[in-house]
Design an enzyme around this catalytic site. Sequence first.
Site, PDB file in Angstrom:
ATOM      1  N   GLY A  71       0.710  -1.182  -0.038  1.00  0.00           N
ATOM      2  CA  GLY A  71       0.030   0.022  -0.005  1.00  0.00           C
ATOM      3  C   GLY A  71       0.770   1.002  -0.020  1.00  0.00           C
ATOM      4  CB  SER A  72       4.080   2.331   1.737  1.00  0.00           C
ATOM      5  OG  SER A  72       3.570   1.910   3.124  1.00  0.00           O
ATOM      6  CG  ASN A 152      -5.086   3.626   9.250  1.00  0.00           C
ATOM      7  OD1 ASN A 152      -5.450   4.699   8.625  1.00  0.00           O
ATOM      8  ND2 ASN A 152      -3.824   3.645   9.882  1.00  0.00           N
ATOM      9  CD  GLN A 180      -6.731  -0.794   7.576  1.00  0.00           C
ATOM     10  OE1 GLN A 180      -7.467  -1.724   8.171  1.00  0.00           O
ATOM     11  NE2 GLN A 180      -5.491  -0.803   7.642  1.00  0.00           N
ATOM     12  CB  SER A 200      -1.938  -3.363   1.152  1.00  0.00           C
ATOM     13  OG  SER A 200      -0.793  -3.996   1.598  1.00  0.00           O
ATOM     14  CG  HIS A 202      -0.121  -6.844   4.909  1.00  0.00           C
ATOM     15  ND1 HIS A 202      -0.088  -6.454   6.363  1.00  0.00           N
ATOM     16  CD2 HIS A 202       0.041  -5.507   4.413  1.00  0.00           C
ATOM     17  CE1 HIS A 202       0.122  -5.074   6.508  1.00  0.00           C
ATOM     18  NE2 HIS A 202       0.355  -4.626   5.296  1.00  0.00           N
ATOM     19  CB  THR A 238      12.709  -9.613 -10.757  1.00  0.00           C
ATOM     20  OG1 THR A 238      13.830  -9.265 -11.361  1.00  0.00           O
ATOM     21  CG2 THR A 238      12.243 -11.221 -10.895  1.00  0.00           C
ATOM     22  CB  CYS A 325       3.052   3.418  11.034  1.00  0.00           C
ATOM     23  SG  CYS A 325       2.189   2.490   9.826  1.00  0.00           S
TER      24      CYS A 325
HETATM   25  C1  LIG Z   1      -4.730   2.973   5.213  1.00  0.00           C
HETATM   26  C2  LIG Z   1      -3.495   2.440   5.027  1.00  0.00           C
HETATM   27  N1  LIG Z   1      -2.913   2.994   4.061  1.00  0.00           N
HETATM   28  C3  LIG Z   1      -1.670   2.520   3.715  1.00  0.00           C
HETATM   29  C4  LIG Z   1      -0.943   1.357   4.502  1.00  0.00           C
HETATM   30  C5  LIG Z   1       0.443   0.907   4.043  1.00  0.00           C
HETATM   31  O1  LIG Z   1       0.303  -0.373   3.529  1.00  0.00           O
HETATM   32  P1  LIG Z   1       1.430  -1.431   3.394  1.00  0.00           P
HETATM   33  O2  LIG Z   1       1.673  -2.072   4.851  1.00  0.00           O
HETATM   34  O3  LIG Z   1       1.071  -2.416   2.495  1.00  0.00           O
HETATM   35  O4  LIG Z   1       2.236  -0.604   2.989  1.00  0.00           O
HETATM   36  C6  LIG Z   1      -1.468   0.921   5.562  1.00  0.00           C
HETATM   37  C7  LIG Z   1      -1.020  -0.015   6.402  1.00  0.00           C
HETATM   38  O5  LIG Z   1      -1.435   0.004   7.622  1.00  0.00           O
HETATM   39  C8  LIG Z   1      -2.768   1.509   6.008  1.00  0.00           C
HETATM   40  O6  LIG Z   1      -3.587   1.079   6.829  1.00  0.00           O
END
Ligand SMILES: Cc1ncc(COP(=O)(O)O)c(C=O)c1O
Length: 398
Positions: A71-72, A152, A180, A200, A202, A238, A325
């Site tokens: 996601g990031s 989140n 989310q 994302s 996970h 890759t 985070c």
């Molecule tokens: C709303 C939101 N955006 C982005 C992310 C980041 O995703 P990733 O952990 O896959 O980089 C998170 C992860 O907690 C999230 O909750």
Amino acid sequence: MKVYADNAATTYLSETARTVLIDALDKYNGNPNSLHSDGQLAKEKLEEARQTVAKYINAKNANEIYFTSGGSEADNQALISAAKGLKDKGKKHLITLSIEHHAILHTMATLEKEGFEVTYLNPKSNGIVDVEDVRNALREDTALVSVMFANNEMGAIQPIPEIGALCKEKGVLFHTDAVQATAHLPIDVQAMNIDMLSLSAHKFHGPKGVGVLYARNGIRLINIIEGGAQERGKRAGTINVPGILSLAAALKEACDNMEENMNKVKALRDRLINGLKEIPYSKLNGDPVKRLPGNVNYSFEGVEGESLLLGLDREGICCSSGSACTSESLDPSHVLTGMGLPIELAHGSLRFSLDINNTEEEIDYIIEKVNQVVDRYREMSPLWEDLKTGKRQHYLPE
Ligand SMILES: Cc1ncc(COP(=O)(O)O)c(C=O)c1O
């Protein structure tokens, strides 16, 4: 009893996602950019996964799906592409929410240092932004609006279709961080007028380190990772075929069962909320209805969320006192303060994020233990003493 109630931080792999992942590690080990048969087999599977992702978010075309490391990365690339891609047209203004994930906020801060201007909108006290505030923030030179699908920390669901329609009407790009929301709430990028979307794996029982940036055809993506010509030249490196196949399998599984899953998880969430309501001087954060099916974010006056978190961990309960985070920092959550919560209440907050693997028995155990732990820590808290003796005023009714 061991209870995992931190699914917004990350989920456990589903059986399906695990089987696909392990299988693919051996079976589809070729590099999809190689011309030989191993490579071409992996490429075939990769393109099937791209179709699957496109289908479940209703993208018009599979070539609008770009696989990323999560996601990031998708958030970074979306914002940087919109800002730098439209700079030549004189557009230097971006709009977002103050309660976004740091993947958005920190990227915006970097863009500000490079000369872009960013408007950070606060949501209402229920955590939801007013669409009129977005409308009023739009300028002639606005390049992009980026508003998360669901938060989140406190789970509030934003008015995405309305913001999408507004952006379309005004000719402004619209990105949503749906990390989310994906696989937990229905998403239709065409009907909702979403130009770019991040997700994302996970967060929906897929593996870590793999995600997607959806970018509608016609949007010029700018590389943030330079190198080879993978992902149509827009994302070098890759390709993680096993991770991507597992992502697609997890997405399919969750979306095919979404209605049933949502109903089950919502019932657990509401059972927990009803149980926690009984604790004096406590409060649910975020809209009670327009919230993620599994999210329960609660503030308890006179105690620190971190102490409660550790106390509950000793009882076998995994939860969070903020986003993963920020949980190592002692600053109050920017999400809770952004929606107007006093710092003391933001400090005393806990997030439980439930999913289909949780049970009613676990919820009752959480309620029992939160009651005990809140009581125990309040007895030891000088802040609570001040509230009890009237030296400080309560923010919340009993
Ligand atoms: C709303 C939101 N955006 C982005 C992310 C980041 O995703 P990733 O952990 O896959 O980089 C998170 C992860 O907690 C999230 O909750």
